[in-house]
Design a protein around this motif. Structure first.
Motif, PDB file in Angstrom:
ATOM      1  N   SER A   1     -18.956 -10.804 -35.432  1.00  0.00           N
ATOM      2  CA  SER A   1     -18.154 -11.514 -34.332  1.00  0.00           C
ATOM      3  C   SER A   1     -17.119 -12.032 -35.134  1.00  0.00           C
ATOM      4  O   SER A   1     -15.712 -12.133 -34.490  1.00  0.00           O
ATOM      5  CB  SER A   1     -18.903 -12.621 -33.963  1.00  0.00           C
ATOM      6  OG  SER A   1     -19.924 -12.251 -33.116  1.00  0.00           O
TER       7      SER A   1
ATOM      8  N   ASN B   1     -12.785 -11.233 -34.200  1.00  0.00           N
ATOM      9  CA  ASN B   1     -11.952 -12.291 -33.938  1.00  0.00           C
ATOM     10  C   ASN B   1     -10.661 -12.196 -34.963  1.00  0.00           C
ATOM     11  O   ASN B   1      -9.640 -12.528 -34.265  1.00  0.00           O
ATOM     12  CB  ASN B   1     -12.671 -13.677 -34.431  1.00  0.00           C
ATOM     13  CG  ASN B   1     -11.830 -14.876 -34.053  1.00  0.00           C
ATOM     14  OD1 ASN B   1     -11.120 -15.183 -34.773  1.00  0.00           O
ATOM     15  ND2 ASN B   1     -11.714 -15.361 -32.886  1.00  0.00           N
TER      16      ASN B   1
ATOM     17  N   GLN C   1     -27.150 -11.511 -33.797  1.00  0.00           N
ATOM     18  CA  GLN C   1     -26.997 -12.633 -32.991  1.00  0.00           C
ATOM     19  C   GLN C   1     -28.043 -13.781 -33.301  1.00  0.00           C
ATOM     20  O   GLN C   1     -29.136 -13.415 -33.592  1.00  0.00           O
ATOM     21  CB  GLN C   1     -27.001 -12.337 -31.588  1.00  0.00           C
ATOM     22  CG  GLN C   1     -25.551 -11.707 -31.161  1.00  0.00           C
ATOM     23  CD  GLN C   1     -25.647 -11.991 -29.511  1.00  0.00           C
ATOM     24  OE1 GLN C   1     -26.558 -11.715 -28.712  1.00  0.00           O
ATOM     25  NE2 GLN C   1     -24.551 -12.477 -28.960  1.00  0.00           N
TER      26      GLN C   1
ATOM     27  N   LYS D   1     -27.227 -22.647 -25.483  1.00  0.00           N
ATOM     28  CA  LYS D   1     -26.316 -21.958 -26.215  1.00  0.00           C
ATOM     29  C   LYS D   1     -25.179 -23.021 -26.644  1.00  0.00           C
ATOM     30  O   LYS D   1     -24.734 -23.209 -27.671  1.00  0.00           O
ATOM     31  CB  LYS D   1     -25.723 -20.719 -25.608  1.00  0.00           C
ATOM     32  CG  LYS D   1     -24.373 -20.107 -26.293  1.00  0.00           C
ATOM     33  CD  LYS D   1     -24.082 -18.691 -25.577  1.00  0.00           C
ATOM     34  CE  LYS D   1     -22.988 -18.377 -26.168  1.00  0.00           C
ATOM     35  NZ  LYS D   1     -22.525 -16.800 -25.932  1.00  0.00           N
ATOM     36  N   GLN D   2     -24.551 -23.552 -25.440  1.00  0.00           N
ATOM     37  CA  GLN D   2     -23.397 -24.372 -25.599  1.00  0.00           C
ATOM     38  C   GLN D   2     -23.601 -25.659 -26.455  1.00  0.00           C
ATOM     39  O   GLN D   2     -22.776 -26.003 -27.466  1.00  0.00           O
ATOM     40  CB  GLN D   2     -23.245 -24.878 -24.216  1.00  0.00           C
ATOM     41  CG  GLN D   2     -21.545 -25.027 -23.905  1.00  0.00           C
ATOM     42  CD  GLN D   2     -21.027 -23.584 -24.538  1.00  0.00           C
ATOM     43  OE1 GLN D   2     -21.571 -22.582 -24.060  1.00  0.00           O
ATOM     44  NE2 GLN D   2     -19.852 -23.840 -25.321  1.00  0.00           N
TER      45      GLN D   2
ATOM     46  N   VAL E   1     -23.475 -24.137 -30.116  1.00  0.00           N
ATOM     47  CA  VAL E   1     -22.162 -23.974 -30.326  1.00  0.00           C
ATOM     48  C   VAL E   1     -21.420 -25.446 -30.939  1.00  0.00           C
ATOM     49  O   VAL E   1     -20.932 -25.605 -32.099  1.00  0.00           O
ATOM     50  CB  VAL E   1     -21.251 -23.134 -29.624  1.00  0.00           C
ATOM     51  CG1 VAL E   1     -19.662 -23.143 -29.744  1.00  0.00           C
ATOM     52  CG2 VAL E   1     -21.744 -22.097 -29.121  1.00  0.00           C
ATOM     53  N   ASP E   2     -21.509 -26.189 -29.883  1.00  0.00           N
ATOM     54  CA  ASP E   2     -21.042 -27.701 -30.367  1.00  0.00           C
ATOM     55  C   ASP E   2     -21.555 -28.237 -31.553  1.00  0.00           C
ATOM     56  O   ASP E   2     -20.870 -28.913 -32.388  1.00  0.00           O
ATOM     57  CB  ASP E   2     -21.392 -28.653 -29.343  1.00  0.00           C
ATOM     58  CG  ASP E   2     -20.723 -28.400 -28.063  1.00  0.00           C
ATOM     59  OD1 ASP E   2     -19.680 -27.442 -28.067  1.00  0.00           O
ATOM     60  OD2 ASP E   2     -21.176 -28.971 -26.932  1.00  0.00           O
TER      61      ASP E   2
ATOM     62  N   LYS F   1     -11.075 -23.678 -33.558  1.00  0.00           N
ATOM     63  CA  LYS F   1     -10.958 -23.078 -32.255  1.00  0.00           C
ATOM     64  C   LYS F   1     -11.531 -21.623 -32.323  1.00  0.00           C
ATOM     65  O   LYS F   1     -12.034 -21.085 -31.555  1.00  0.00           O
ATOM     66  CB  LYS F   1      -9.654 -23.115 -31.878  1.00  0.00           C
ATOM     67  CG  LYS F   1      -9.243 -22.357 -30.589  1.00  0.00           C
ATOM     68  CD  LYS F   1      -7.729 -22.625 -30.099  1.00  0.00           C
ATOM     69  CE  LYS F   1      -7.012 -21.616 -29.125  1.00  0.00           C
ATOM     70  NZ  LYS F   1      -6.549 -20.288 -29.949  1.00  0.00           N
TER      71      LYS F   1
ATOM     72  N   ARG G   1     -15.149 -21.630 -32.958  1.00  0.00           N
ATOM     73  CA  ARG G   1     -15.906 -21.633 -31.650  1.00  0.00           C
ATOM     74  C   ARG G   1     -15.992 -20.341 -30.829  1.00  0.00           C
ATOM     75  O   ARG G   1     -17.026 -19.929 -30.379  1.00  0.00           O
ATOM     76  CB  ARG G   1     -15.017 -22.710 -30.668  1.00  0.00           C
ATOM     77  CG  ARG G   1     -15.677 -22.983 -29.342  1.00  0.00           C
ATOM     78  CD  ARG G   1     -15.266 -23.962 -28.733  1.00  0.00           C
ATOM     79  NE  ARG G   1     -15.379 -25.426 -29.057  1.00  0.00           N
ATOM     80  CZ  ARG G   1     -16.551 -26.154 -28.860  1.00  0.00           C
ATOM     81  NH1 ARG G   1     -17.464 -25.591 -28.268  1.00  0.00           N
ATOM     82  NH2 ARG G   1     -16.746 -27.294 -29.416  1.00  0.00           N
ATOM     83  N   ALA G   2     -14.883 -19.731 -30.940  1.00  0.00           N
ATOM     84  CA  ALA G   2     -14.905 -18.404 -30.309  1.00  0.00           C
ATOM     85  C   ALA G   2     -15.933 -17.347 -31.028  1.00  0.00           C
ATOM     86  O   ALA G   2     -16.436 -16.682 -30.258  1.00  0.00           O
ATOM     87  CB  ALA G   2     -13.197 -17.710 -30.368  1.00  0.00           C
TER      88      ALA G   2
ATOM     89  N   GLU H   1     -19.308 -18.305 -30.021  1.00  0.00           N
ATOM     90  CA  GLU H   1     -19.625 -17.889 -28.668  1.00  0.00           C
ATOM     91  C   GLU H   1     -20.295 -16.770 -28.707  1.00  0.00           C
ATOM     92  O   GLU H   1     -20.934 -15.996 -27.691  1.00  0.00           O
ATOM     93  CB  GLU H   1     -18.181 -17.971 -27.687  1.00  0.00           C
ATOM     94  CG  GLU H   1     -17.565 -19.174 -27.505  1.00  0.00           C
ATOM     95  CD  GLU H   1     -18.633 -20.024 -26.416  1.00  0.00           C
ATOM     96  OE1 GLU H   1     -19.659 -19.581 -25.997  1.00  0.00           O
ATOM     97  OE2 GLU H   1     -18.385 -21.498 -26.284  1.00  0.00           O
ATOM     98  N   GLN H   2     -19.673 -15.708 -29.668  1.00  0.00           N
ATOM     99  CA  GLN H   2     -20.200 -14.072 -29.479  1.00  0.00           C
ATOM    100  C   GLN H   2     -21.239 -14.218 -30.458  1.00  0.00           C
ATOM    101  O   GLN H   2     -22.406 -13.437 -30.254  1.00  0.00           O
ATOM    102  CB  GLN H   2     -19.026 -13.597 -30.180  1.00  0.00           C
ATOM    103  CG  GLN H   2     -17.668 -13.086 -29.490  1.00  0.00           C
ATOM    104  CD  GLN H   2     -17.834 -12.938 -28.069  1.00  0.00           C
ATOM    105  OE1 GLN H   2     -18.744 -12.086 -27.565  1.00  0.00           O
ATOM    106  NE2 GLN H   2     -17.378 -13.686 -26.840  1.00  0.00           N
TER     107      GLN H   2
END
Ligand code: NZQ
Ligand code: ZN
Length: 382
Positions: A286, A290, A335, A343-344, A347-348, A371, A374-375, A378-379
């Motif tokens: 990932s 990116n 993954q 998931k959220q 990530v946080d 930023k 985070r992207a 997310e993957q």
């Protein structure tokens, strides 16, 4: 190209080399033998160490856990201080060797050893140490780095100091015979990502570093393809030596480094106890997607020189797909599934930890801000 390079660790490579420690450790030393959960008691390594140290005064400290914690290691620091230990012998994988480096440095400091990890204390001396490697993966046996966890706060941080560079590293491939497949695979993956962190940046034209990195990557790819031959001496020898060369400082001299995969991966291990190598396989694809514009030239070079892919516009993309296939072929996931399903929240959680640890501008271009992290997450998080 501008660098200063030395690697002072004496390498004692090959079958039967454990006995050499009787000569390499001064006989007048008081030795602390440090090891982990006891695998060395079941594979004859402990007995070989005891036999080799028959003329030395020595005692032991066991129970260093995978991803070693300061909480455990501080008990050994007390022993080194109280019993006037003047040589530490680490017998194990990266965790035991890293843990021994922390013990060696913290024993020469009056404050809390964790200050070494936060940078509040600069190491200026340490108890001398040597290593008997039982798991080829990290390169810790002949480098000056260590990664330590504070379990209380789920922090996993690294420090580097020439004072904790092992004086010697015994690498007897026979000790690998008892390694579970999971750990052999971890070794392949960790060494692979170590090379990538020093190679997959931007084109700089430094032929020795790039060329040797490609040799090491081709070795690891071939060893993975020949995983069914893992019970042969030559397979073990090649993995042990390749993993060592991947992180002994040589291919990283005078070239840009990345290490963002490692920094994000360490947070996954600290939060969910993901094996170190597996945390890297989760983050790296990932992260490469990116950062593809920054890394396109080197991804294409990796695709051509290591994966033998045909030229073409989408070569960088196809290289990332090939790299994922390399992990999947080894049974390694790309993954994260170890979080509790939210998931959220996961990530946080990682972003908070990265921010707390100052990991806010990662990578060779410092382009991986929170930023971008985070992207990437997310993957990378399922
Ligand atoms: O605890 P024991 O009983 O020794 O068992 C270990 C452990 O359960 C077992 N094992 C080791 N050798 C064995 C064996 N089992 C059977 N036969 C043998 N011969 O394997 C398990 C994992 O051991 P561990 O030392 O944790 O693995 P590894 O070598 O992968 O080390 C991982 C640690 O190194 C750090 C990682 O962050 C992680 O904490 N790293 C250190 C680096 C460095 N110093 O340069 C760089 C790396 O990127 C990495 O971050
Ligand atoms: Zn690593």
């Amino acid at each position: 190209m501008k660098f200063s390079y030395q690697n002072t660790t004496q390498i004692l490579f090959g079958q039967g080399q454990i006995s050499a420690i009787s000569q390499t450790i001064p006989t007048n030393s008081r030795v602390l033998v440090v090891y982990g959960g006891g695998s060395i008691k079941h594979n004859g390594v402990y007995d070989q160490v005891a036999a080799a140290l028959s003329d030395h005064q020595w005692q032991e400290f066991s129970g260093v856990e995978p991803n070693p914690t300061k909480e455990t290691l501080d008990k050994a620091v007390e022993i080194v201080k109280c019993d006037h230990i003047d040589f530490i012998l680490a017998v194990g994988g990266g965790s035991v060797i890293d843990g021994s480096k922390y013990i060696a440095a913290a024993a020469h400091y009056d404050g809390d050893g964790w200050d070494i990890l936060t940078g509040q204390h600069q190491v200026s001396s340490a108890t001398p140490l040597g290593a008997i490697l039982t798991l080829p993966a990290t390169g810790s046996e002949s480098n000056s780095g260590a990664v330590i966890t504070k379990s209380e706060t789920q922090d996993k941080l690294a420090f580097l100091s020439p004072y904790v560079q092992p004086a010697f590293a015994v690498m007897d491939p026979d000790v690998m015979k008892t390694l579970p497949d999971r750990q052999l695979v971890n070794g392949l993956v960790d060494a692979w990502v170590h090379v990538c962190e020093q190679y997959l940046t931007f084109n700089h034209g430094h032929m020795v570093q790039d060329g040797y990195a490609e040799v090491l990557l081709r070795n690891l790819k071939q060893l993975a393809e020949q995983f069914d031959q893992r019970d042969s001496d030559v397979w073990r020898e090649n993995l042990m030596w390749t993993a060592n060369q991947a992180l002994n400082g040589l291919i990283g001299s005078g070239v840009p480094h990345d290490w963002a995969t490692h920094m994000i991966g360490h947070e996954l291990t600290a939060l969910w106890h993901v094996d170190h190598a597996r945390s890297l396989a989760i983050v790296q694809p990932s992260l490469l997607r990116n950062q593809i514009e920054h890394k396109r030239a080197k991804l294409e070079k990796l695709g051509t020189e290591v994966f033998k892919l045909d030229a073409g516009e989408d070569l960088a993309n196809r290289t990332i797909v090939a790299l994922e296939a390399f992990y999947h072929q080894l049974g390694v996931a790309t993954q994260l599934t170890e979080h509790n399903g939210d998931k959220q929240h996961a990530v946080d959680n990682v972003i908070e930890q990265l921010e707390k640890h100052g990991m806010i501008k990662l990578g060779e271009n410092q382009a991986i801000t929170l930023k971008e992290s985070r992207a990437i997450l997310e993957q990378a998080i399922a």
